[in-house]
Design a protein around this motif. Sequence first.
Motif, PDB file in Angstrom:
ATOM      1  N   GLU A  58       4.338  -5.812  32.154  1.00  0.00           N
ATOM      2  CA  GLU A  58       4.790  -6.597  31.012  1.00  0.00           C
ATOM      3  C   GLU A  58       4.533  -7.956  30.986  1.00  0.00           C
ATOM      4  OE1 GLU A  58       9.254  -7.338  31.549  1.00  0.00           O
ATOM      5  OE2 GLU A  58       8.886  -9.034  32.846  1.00  0.00           O
ATOM      6  N   SER A  59       3.749  -8.499  31.936  1.00  0.00           N
ATOM      7  CA  SER A  59       2.844  -9.835  31.847  1.00  0.00           C
ATOM      8  C   SER A  59       1.587  -9.574  31.115  1.00  0.00           C
ATOM      9  CB  SER A  59       2.618 -10.163  33.302  1.00  0.00           C
ATOM     10  OG  SER A  59       3.860 -10.769  34.321  1.00  0.00           O
ATOM     11  N   TYR A  60       1.091  -8.722  31.280  1.00  0.00           N
ATOM     12  CA  TYR A  60      -0.330  -8.561  30.504  1.00  0.00           C
ATOM     13  C   TYR A  60       0.196  -8.285  29.000  1.00  0.00           C
ATOM     14  CZ  TYR A  60      -1.721  -6.768  35.284  1.00  0.00           C
ATOM     15  OH  TYR A  60      -2.022  -6.520  36.439  1.00  0.00           O
ATOM     16  N   HIS A  61       1.272  -7.498  28.920  1.00  0.00           N
ATOM     17  CA  HIS A  61       1.527  -7.247  27.526  1.00  0.00           C
ATOM     18  C   HIS A  61       2.264  -8.422  26.851  1.00  0.00           C
ATOM     19  CE1 HIS A  61       3.702  -4.633  24.414  1.00  0.00           C
ATOM     20  NE2 HIS A  61       4.688  -5.188  24.772  1.00  0.00           N
ATOM     21  N   PHE A  62       3.188  -9.061  27.324  1.00  0.00           N
ATOM     22  CA  PHE A  62       3.799 -10.145  26.670  1.00  0.00           C
ATOM     23  C   PHE A  62       2.605 -11.369  26.389  1.00  0.00           C
ATOM     24  CE2 PHE A  62       7.669  -7.798  27.512  1.00  0.00           C
ATOM     25  CZ  PHE A  62       7.979  -7.793  26.466  1.00  0.00           C
ATOM     26  N   ALA A  63       1.917 -11.746  27.628  1.00  0.00           N
ATOM     27  CA  ALA A  63       0.845 -12.727  27.430  1.00  0.00           C
ATOM     28  C   ALA A  63       0.013 -12.389  26.355  1.00  0.00           C
ATOM     29  CB  ALA A  63       0.199 -12.859  28.829  1.00  0.00           C
ATOM     30  N   ASN A  64      -0.290 -11.216  26.143  1.00  0.00           N
ATOM     31  CA  ASN A  64      -1.370 -10.936  25.068  1.00  0.00           C
ATOM     32  C   ASN A  64      -0.753 -10.927  23.566  1.00  0.00           C
ATOM     33  OD1 ASN A  64      -4.483 -10.279  25.899  1.00  0.00           O
ATOM     34  ND2 ASN A  64      -3.001  -9.845  27.750  1.00  0.00           N
ATOM     35  N   LEU A  65       0.667 -10.481  23.654  1.00  0.00           N
ATOM     36  CA  LEU A  65       1.110 -10.680  22.381  1.00  0.00           C
ATOM     37  C   LEU A  65       1.421 -11.916  22.016  1.00  0.00           C
ATOM     38  CD1 LEU A  65       4.155  -7.793  22.518  1.00  0.00           C
ATOM     39  CD2 LEU A  65       1.916  -7.734  21.182  1.00  0.00           C
ATOM     40  N   THR A  66       1.622 -13.002  23.045  1.00  0.00           N
ATOM     41  CA  THR A  66       1.736 -14.089  22.534  1.00  0.00           C
ATOM     42  C   THR A  66       0.499 -14.824  22.065  1.00  0.00           C
ATOM     43  OG1 THR A  66       3.612 -14.412  24.436  1.00  0.00           O
ATOM     44  CG2 THR A  66       2.471 -16.490  23.641  1.00  0.00           C
ATOM     45  N   ASP A  67      -0.599 -14.536  22.768  1.00  0.00           N
ATOM     46  CA  ASP A  67      -1.808 -15.107  22.405  1.00  0.00           C
ATOM     47  C   ASP A  67      -2.258 -14.574  20.899  1.00  0.00           C
ATOM     48  OD1 ASP A  67      -4.033 -16.920  23.169  1.00  0.00           O
ATOM     49  OD2 ASP A  67      -5.190 -14.889  23.296  1.00  0.00           O
ATOM     50  N   LEU A  68      -1.808 -13.239  20.708  1.00  0.00           N
ATOM     51  CA  LEU A  68      -2.456 -12.650  19.381  1.00  0.00           C
ATOM     52  C   LEU A  68      -1.366 -13.195  18.455  1.00  0.00           C
ATOM     53  CD1 LEU A  68      -2.609  -8.951  20.369  1.00  0.00           C
ATOM     54  CD2 LEU A  68      -4.369 -10.349  19.380  1.00  0.00           C
ATOM     55  N   GLN A  69      -0.313 -13.547  18.556  1.00  0.00           N
ATOM     56  CA  GLN A  69       0.473 -14.226  17.563  1.00  0.00           C
ATOM     57  C   GLN A  69       0.253 -15.618  17.278  1.00  0.00           C
ATOM     58  OE1 GLN A  69       2.849 -13.655  15.419  1.00  0.00           O
ATOM     59  NE2 GLN A  69       3.291 -15.656  14.807  1.00  0.00           N
ATOM     60  N   LEU A  70      -0.197 -16.210  18.201  1.00  0.00           N
ATOM     61  CA  LEU A  70      -0.456 -17.709  18.070  1.00  0.00           C
ATOM     62  C   LEU A  70      -1.945 -17.755  17.379  1.00  0.00           C
ATOM     63  CD1 LEU A  70       0.486 -19.473  21.424  1.00  0.00           C
ATOM     64  CD2 LEU A  70       1.361 -19.837  19.336  1.00  0.00           C
ATOM     65  N   LYS A  71      -2.828 -16.776  17.607  1.00  0.00           N
ATOM     66  CA  LYS A  71      -4.360 -17.058  16.930  1.00  0.00           C
ATOM     67  C   LYS A  71      -4.624 -16.010  16.202  1.00  0.00           C
ATOM     68  CE  LYS A  71      -5.283 -19.098  21.653  1.00  0.00           C
ATOM     69  NZ  LYS A  71      -6.341 -18.781  22.699  1.00  0.00           N
ATOM     70  N   TYR A  72      -4.600 -14.595  16.306  1.00  0.00           N
ATOM     71  CA  TYR A  72      -5.418 -13.727  15.797  1.00  0.00           C
ATOM     72  C   TYR A  72      -4.585 -12.675  14.959  1.00  0.00           C
ATOM     73  CZ  TYR A  72      -8.256 -15.390  19.498  1.00  0.00           C
ATOM     74  OH  TYR A  72      -9.114 -16.150  20.452  1.00  0.00           O
ATOM     75  N   ALA A  73      -3.083 -12.526  14.773  1.00  0.00           N
ATOM     76  CA  ALA A  73      -2.475 -11.636  14.178  1.00  0.00           C
ATOM     77  C   ALA A  73      -0.966 -12.070  13.941  1.00  0.00           C
ATOM     78  CB  ALA A  73      -2.593 -10.473  15.064  1.00  0.00           C
ATOM     79  N   ASP A  74      -0.266 -11.157  13.064  1.00  0.00           N
ATOM     80  CA  ASP A  74       1.212 -11.571  12.798  1.00  0.00           C
ATOM     81  C   ASP A  74       1.642 -10.392  13.803  1.00  0.00           C
ATOM     82  OD1 ASP A  74       0.579 -13.365  10.944  1.00  0.00           O
ATOM     83  OD2 ASP A  74       1.322 -11.989   9.352  1.00  0.00           O
ATOM     84  N   VAL A  75       2.113 -10.813  14.869  1.00  0.00           N
ATOM     85  CA  VAL A  75       3.080  -9.786  15.824  1.00  0.00           C
ATOM     86  C   VAL A  75       4.558  -9.800  15.375  1.00  0.00           C
ATOM     87  CG1 VAL A  75       3.821  -9.590  17.985  1.00  0.00           C
ATOM     88  CG2 VAL A  75       1.510 -10.507  17.617  1.00  0.00           C
ATOM     89  N   GLU A  76       4.760  -8.557  14.786  1.00  0.00           N
ATOM     90  CA  GLU A  76       5.970  -8.166  14.015  1.00  0.00           C
ATOM     91  C   GLU A  76       6.702  -7.114  14.682  1.00  0.00           C
ATOM     92  OE1 GLU A  76       7.232 -10.038  11.979  1.00  0.00           O
ATOM     93  OE2 GLU A  76       5.422 -11.127  10.701  1.00  0.00           O
ATOM     94  N   PRO A  77       8.011  -7.307  14.486  1.00  0.00           N
ATOM     95  CA  PRO A  77       8.654  -5.753  14.784  1.00  0.00           C
ATOM     96  C   PRO A  77       8.071  -4.525  13.884  1.00  0.00           C
ATOM     97  CG  PRO A  77      10.154  -7.630  14.512  1.00  0.00           C
ATOM     98  CD  PRO A  77       8.884  -8.171  14.034  1.00  0.00           C
ATOM     99  N   VAL A  78       8.500  -3.499  14.316  1.00  0.00           N
ATOM    100  CA  VAL A  78       7.774  -2.401  13.508  1.00  0.00           C
ATOM    101  C   VAL A  78       8.676  -2.182  12.252  1.00  0.00           C
ATOM    102  CG1 VAL A  78       9.323  -0.584  14.647  1.00  0.00           C
ATOM    103  CG2 VAL A  78       6.924  -0.175  13.586  1.00  0.00           C
TER     104      VAL A  78
END
Length: 219
Positions: free
Chosen positions: A189-209
Amino acid sequence: MIREDKTARELFEQVMANPARTKFGFGEKLAIVNVDFQNAYTRIDEFKTAYETDPRQIEYTNTISALARAKGMPVIWTHVAYAEDASDAGVWGTRTNTPDSLQNIKYESRRHAFDDRCEIAAEDMIYTKRMPSAFFETPLQSLLIWHKVDTVVITGGSTSGCIRATAVDSLSRGYRTIVPIETCADKHESYHFANLTDLQLKYADVEPVQTVIDWLEAR
């Protein structure tokens, strides 16, 4: 550098709870890019390389893929395999050499095959990739241009590996990029959520399905 005693999950939830966060948003036409839903990475009952985050991951991915398909929007599935001598794995295949190693996923093997829970239609495109990004040395870019796609929705795994790499390449090519939370998975979960955070802040819209489902149903 800021130091805090928050978990990766807590930091992700904090970022997602910000009502002022700016989004790239959807454009006019999307493609669903389903990354590496193959047994090596999904069958936790068979392979030590597999992982599961949300047990409904494949169900959600099938749902948005079917909706996109019904609207005439392309659906792409990728999986990984290598030559018998692993020469096409390059330096990536040099760290380990065990039966579970990446470069020992061979064509037509059980590890290479898509999880049979995936609902892949005859008109979907299937690409074999050899590096993390679904864009690298595949026809994906040409397909998106042909279909006049401006938005790429990325599902699959791992969040910290191939999802992240594909999302960065997607944004770099000028696509609005969306990563539905429940459709991605990782080993920890650390890898998962750390990368979702970084994606949301920089590269993508991280959204509920559900956000993707609602957009497709409204088209």
